[in-house]
Design a protein around this motif. Sequence first.
Motif, PDB file in Angstrom:
ATOM      1  N   THR A   1       0.778  -1.239   0.122  1.00 23.57           N
ATOM      2  CA  THR A   1       0.033   0.120   0.035  1.00 23.57           C
ATOM      3  C   THR A   1       1.003   1.079   0.033  1.00 23.57           C
ATOM      4  O   THR A   1       1.963   1.297   0.450  1.00 23.57           O
ATOM      5  CB  THR A   1      -1.134   0.045   1.325  1.00 23.57           C
ATOM      6  N   GLY A   2       0.189   2.339  -0.490  1.00 25.66           N
ATOM      7  CA  GLY A   2       1.074   3.611  -0.672  1.00 25.66           C
ATOM      8  C   GLY A   2       0.018   4.855  -0.081  1.00 25.66           C
ATOM      9  O   GLY A   2      -1.148   4.530  -0.402  1.00 25.66           O
ATOM     10  N   ILE A   3       0.431   5.924   0.277  1.00 22.55           N
ATOM     11  CA  ILE A   3      -0.120   7.326   0.564  1.00 22.55           C
ATOM     12  C   ILE A   3       0.467   8.163  -0.210  1.00 22.55           C
ATOM     13  O   ILE A   3       1.482   8.357  -0.316  1.00 22.55           O
ATOM     14  CB  ILE A   3       0.212   7.245   2.031  1.00 22.55           C
ATOM     15  N   GLY A   4      -0.492   8.925  -0.775  1.00 25.01           N
ATOM     16  CA  GLY A   4      -0.305  10.058  -1.438  1.00 25.01           C
ATOM     17  C   GLY A   4      -1.014  11.128  -1.255  1.00 25.01           C
ATOM     18  O   GLY A   4      -2.271  11.314  -0.746  1.00 25.01           O
ATOM     19  N   VAL A   5      -0.212  12.467  -0.984  1.00 31.18           N
ATOM     20  CA  VAL A   5      -0.871  13.680  -0.782  1.00 31.18           C
ATOM     21  C   VAL A   5      -0.553  14.773  -1.541  1.00 31.18           C
ATOM     22  O   VAL A   5       0.424  14.862  -2.249  1.00 31.18           O
ATOM     23  CB  VAL A   5      -0.560  14.240   0.828  1.00 31.18           C
ATOM     24  N   ASP A   6      -1.608  15.499  -2.184  1.00 26.51           N
ATOM     25  CA  ASP A   6      -1.228  16.827  -2.805  1.00 26.51           C
ATOM     26  C   ASP A   6      -2.380  17.879  -2.617  1.00 26.51           C
ATOM     27  O   ASP A   6      -3.414  17.869  -2.090  1.00 26.51           O
ATOM     28  CB  ASP A   6      -1.638  16.513  -4.434  1.00 26.51           C
TER      29      ASP A   6
ATOM     30  N   VAL B   1      -6.584  15.860  -6.842  1.00 22.73           N
ATOM     31  CA  VAL B   1      -7.178  14.380  -6.947  1.00 22.73           C
ATOM     32  C   VAL B   1      -6.104  13.681  -7.577  1.00 22.73           C
ATOM     33  O   VAL B   1      -5.826  12.502  -7.251  1.00 22.73           O
ATOM     34  CB  VAL B   1      -8.627  14.292  -7.419  1.00 22.73           C
ATOM     35  N   ALA B   2      -6.015  13.970  -9.029  1.00 24.47           N
ATOM     36  CA  ALA B   2      -5.322  12.977  -9.682  1.00 24.47           C
ATOM     37  C   ALA B   2      -4.088  12.946  -9.249  1.00 24.47           C
ATOM     38  O   ALA B   2      -3.112  11.664  -9.374  1.00 24.47           O
ATOM     39  CB  ALA B   2      -5.306  13.488 -11.341  1.00 24.47           C
ATOM     40  N   HIS B   3      -3.167  14.139  -8.832  1.00 24.00           N
ATOM     41  CA  HIS B   3      -1.789  14.124  -8.227  1.00 24.00           C
ATOM     42  C   HIS B   3      -1.716  13.195  -7.025  1.00 24.00           C
ATOM     43  O   HIS B   3      -0.819  12.377  -6.839  1.00 24.00           O
ATOM     44  CB  HIS B   3      -1.465  15.484  -8.012  1.00 24.00           C
ATOM     45  N   ALA B   4      -2.667  13.256  -6.200  1.00 26.15           N
ATOM     46  CA  ALA B   4      -2.472  12.568  -4.861  1.00 26.15           C
ATOM     47  C   ALA B   4      -2.591  10.909  -5.367  1.00 26.15           C
ATOM     48  O   ALA B   4      -1.806  10.117  -4.678  1.00 26.15           O
ATOM     49  CB  ALA B   4      -3.741  12.731  -4.062  1.00 26.15           C
TER      50      ALA B   4
ATOM     51  N   GLN C   1      -9.413  10.881  -1.083  1.00 29.95           N
ATOM     52  CA  GLN C   1     -10.296  11.737  -0.118  1.00 29.95           C
ATOM     53  C   GLN C   1     -10.061  13.135  -0.361  1.00 29.95           C
ATOM     54  O   GLN C   1      -8.851  13.561  -0.286  1.00 29.95           O
ATOM     55  CB  GLN C   1      -9.868  11.413   1.345  1.00 29.95           C
ATOM     56  N   LEU C   2     -10.942  13.613  -0.977  1.00 27.92           N
ATOM     57  CA  LEU C   2     -10.696  14.969  -1.454  1.00 27.92           C
ATOM     58  C   LEU C   2     -11.352  16.141  -0.431  1.00 27.92           C
ATOM     59  O   LEU C   2     -12.453  15.846   0.358  1.00 27.92           O
ATOM     60  CB  LEU C   2     -11.684  15.320  -2.578  1.00 27.92           C
TER      61      LEU C   2
ATOM     62  N   ALA D   1      -7.151  20.090  -0.827  1.00 26.32           N
ATOM     63  CA  ALA D   1      -6.263  19.161  -0.435  1.00 26.32           C
ATOM     64  C   ALA D   1      -6.806  17.643  -0.974  1.00 26.32           C
ATOM     65  O   ALA D   1      -7.897  17.430  -0.808  1.00 26.32           O
ATOM     66  CB  ALA D   1      -5.965  19.062   0.853  1.00 26.32           C
ATOM     67  N   ALA D   2      -5.892  16.642  -1.237  1.00 28.33           N
ATOM     68  CA  ALA D   2      -6.374  15.403  -1.603  1.00 28.33           C
ATOM     69  C   ALA D   2      -5.239  14.589  -0.996  1.00 28.33           C
ATOM     70  O   ALA D   2      -4.000  14.723  -0.873  1.00 28.33           O
ATOM     71  CB  ALA D   2      -6.492  15.290  -2.931  1.00 28.33           C
ATOM     72  N   ILE D   3      -5.802  13.221  -0.367  1.00 28.09           N
ATOM     73  CA  ILE D   3      -5.079  12.391   0.267  1.00 28.09           C
ATOM     74  C   ILE D   3      -5.532  10.909  -0.404  1.00 28.09           C
ATOM     75  O   ILE D   3      -6.907  10.718  -0.671  1.00 28.09           O
ATOM     76  CB  ILE D   3      -5.231  12.150   1.897  1.00 28.09           C
TER      77      ILE D   3
END
Length: 181
Positions: free
Chosen positions: A22-27, A62-65, A119-120, A166-168
């Motif tokens: 699993t990975g987590i991304g934030v933007d 959203v796409a970047h996260a 999650q937006l 923000a998006a996670i």
Amino acid sequence: MSVPAWARHSADQEEAVIIPRTGIGVDVHAFSPAAAPRPLWLGGLLWEGERGLAGHSDADAVAHAAANALFSAAGLGDLGTHFGTDRPEYAGASGTTLLAEAARIVREAGFEIGNVAVQLVCQRPKFGPRRAEAERVLSEAVGAPVGVTAATTDHLGFTGRAEGIAAIATALVVPHAQRQA
């Protein structure tokens, strides 16, 4: 060279255990200044009549996260590693284009993509009415299911003051068995 625990065989198993990753991304992006308006791209969709976000590409948080989560799950760096501001060819690039390229890079590195969840966090735009459309566009870009949920912060913090979005995201990838050994 020792075999990692996740790839070891037990005496009664014919195949190595394949452990998903699993990975987590934030933007996060601020809204563009009124003096330099931009269109709002969010979840792969153009949001007519909404103030856009500032950023090197289209600033689709959203796409970047989602792309960051894919890179994180595969251990391949992040959005900046692959599409950073030092890369002029990505100036103004579509978030869905970057997301599709991230999915290609992850697959080329030996992983299959299970899903991505985003999650937006924003006060506006109201995301619910276009959720299914965004999920379809993002899922097509990834080639796997992408779900998007949205929340406000009840007017707290920078997102609550409508200063930005923000998006996670989380992503699940599975290594191809033949590349584990």
